[in-house]
Design an enzyme around this catalytic site. Structure first.
Site: not given
Length: 433
Positions: A271-272
């Site tokens: 994600c990040i």
């Protein structure tokens, strides 16, 4: 924004196909199966399908026992796309990585949509969960689902719902993590709300698909930017003789207006490091200007492993040792504690840098028996005796604080160690990032 918590008593008898049986798709499929859905996990990888049907899970958060219970409840896996023709609901949970050029790679989303388009029947609800930039559901996904030409937006309801799976989280799972939904039409939003409401406690209606897509990117951009803030601050705090970890602990005592983020060796996971880039790319492609805060955060967080390497160099130099030939032990090479997932792990670029400097690299990780770091041709085996590996190294680096690590023993036996997580006791030889 409207929050709905009511259930549709008829939805759980529907036939569900979840496309993609990874960290997102498999937990979702099993949760739905536990509530009465007839669930097929569609996965093109035949080896994964065979393992799942044999009762063997490949996901940290799903035990073989949980998989077995789901199979008894009606779950099965398949690599045959014709199962899509029998579905009342199709949920797409395929990866959306970055391309080699750094932009969005929607290949798997496009393939999934095209496959659905070949088999989908009227009345089906189709939901995309794969994280992507705002507009993807409407502009990329839906046209491919409806490409056959005999079905329209009123025949197939299409919506977006961002996945919120947090691997290794013992508190929040599929059931008790609120679910955001946004359809291309109001009817699609209601249908998606009713579907998820049968097995998720709280469902939140977004205004539409774009708002639901944006919500996910806001969540991870928020984390990305704030991690970059402390990763930048830790560098000059060290130069100024300030214990940033202590300062953050003090700031955290404020009961309002502050949320603590702590520095580390870099960001990892699915994600990040990826999601904010999707938003930045979309802004630049559609509007012609940069999302400067995200670009700066990417620059800072991407440089974090190099900063860790420089700190290792300084620790060796202080002991009169060169990096070349130095025995450097990395403790924990996954992107997150207590899971085996190594996607985008900062251990990979750190290892590549240290190896390029001629270091004699070793590692220990109870979740990773063998490791071939990205950017390196080397293959390593995990040290089984961590205490011995610590005694044999010149410097150790704690990258991940797995619960299986004895932190007190690590602090005691390492000749000198760089603690990138701020968890080791403050004894001689322990240096915080």
């Amino acid at each position: 924004m409207v929050v709905h918590e009511e259930l549709d008593p008829h939805m759980s008898s529907s036939r569900l196909v979840v496309m993609g049986q990874g960290y997102v798709g498999l937990p979702l499929a099993l949760r739905a199966a536990a509530t009465g859905f007839a669930v097929t996990g569609y996965e093109p990888n035949t080896a994964t399908v065979e393992a799942l049907n044999a009762g063997t899970s490949h996901i940290d958060d799903i035990s073989d026992e949980e998989l077995g219970a789901a199979k008894r409840a009606g779950y099965s896996a398949s690599s045959d796309p014709t199962v899509l023709a029998e579905a009342d609901v199709i949920v797409v949970c395929v990866p959306t990585p970055l391309s080699d050029a750094g932009g969005p790679d929607l290949t798997m989303v496009e393939t999934a949509a095209e496959t659905i388009g070949q088999h989908v029947q009227a009345g089906c609800l189709v939901i995309l969960e794969s994280t992507t930039y705002p507009g993807t559901t409407e502009e990329v996904f839906a046209p491919r689902v409806l490409a056959r030409g005999d079905l329209g937006a009123d025949d197939v309801l299409i919506a977006f719902s961002p996945e919120r799976i947090d691997p290794g989280n013992p508190t929040y799972g599929v059931k008790n993590t609120p679910k955001v939904v946004g359809g291309l039409t109001p009817a699609a939003t209601v249908a998606a709300k009713n579907f998820y409401g049968t097995f998720i406690d709280t469902v939140v209606e977004a205004k539409g698909a774009k708002e639901a897509e944006m919500a996910k990117l806001i969540e991870n951009t928020f984390r990305h930017v704030n991690i970059a803030l402390v990763n930048e601050m830790v560098r000059f705090s060290d130069d100024l003789g300030i214990d940033l970890w202590d300062a953050i602990n003090c700031a955290e005592t404020k009961p309002f207006g502050f949320m603590a983020f702590r520095p580390g060796p870099g960001v990892g996971g699915h994600c990040i490091p990826v999601d904010p880039s999707y938003l930045s790319h979309r802004v630049k492609a559609k509007l012609g200007y940069a999302f400067r805060m995200v670009e700066m955060a990417e620059e800072i967080n991407d440089a974090a492993p190099t900063y860790v390497a420089s700190r290792v160099w300084r620790l060796l130099n202080d002991r009169g040792l060169a990096v070349r030939g130095a025995r450097i032990l990395l403790l924990g090479v996954t992107y997150k504690a207590d899971i085996a997932d190594r996607r985008e792990s900062p251990a990979d670029p750190l290892a590549a840098t240290l190896l390029s400097w001629g270091a004699d690299l070793r590692y220990a990780d109870p979740f990773v028996p063998s490791w071939a770091p990205h950017g390196s041709e080397s293959v390593f085996s995990s040290a089984e005796d961590v205490e011995k590996a610590l005694k044999d190294c010149d410097v150790a680096v704690l990258l991940q604080s797995h619960a299986k690590f004895d932190l007190a023993s690590i602090a005691e036996h390492a000749p000198v160690i760089l603690d990138t997580r701020g968890v080791l006791p403050p004894v001689p030889g322990v240096n915080r990032l």
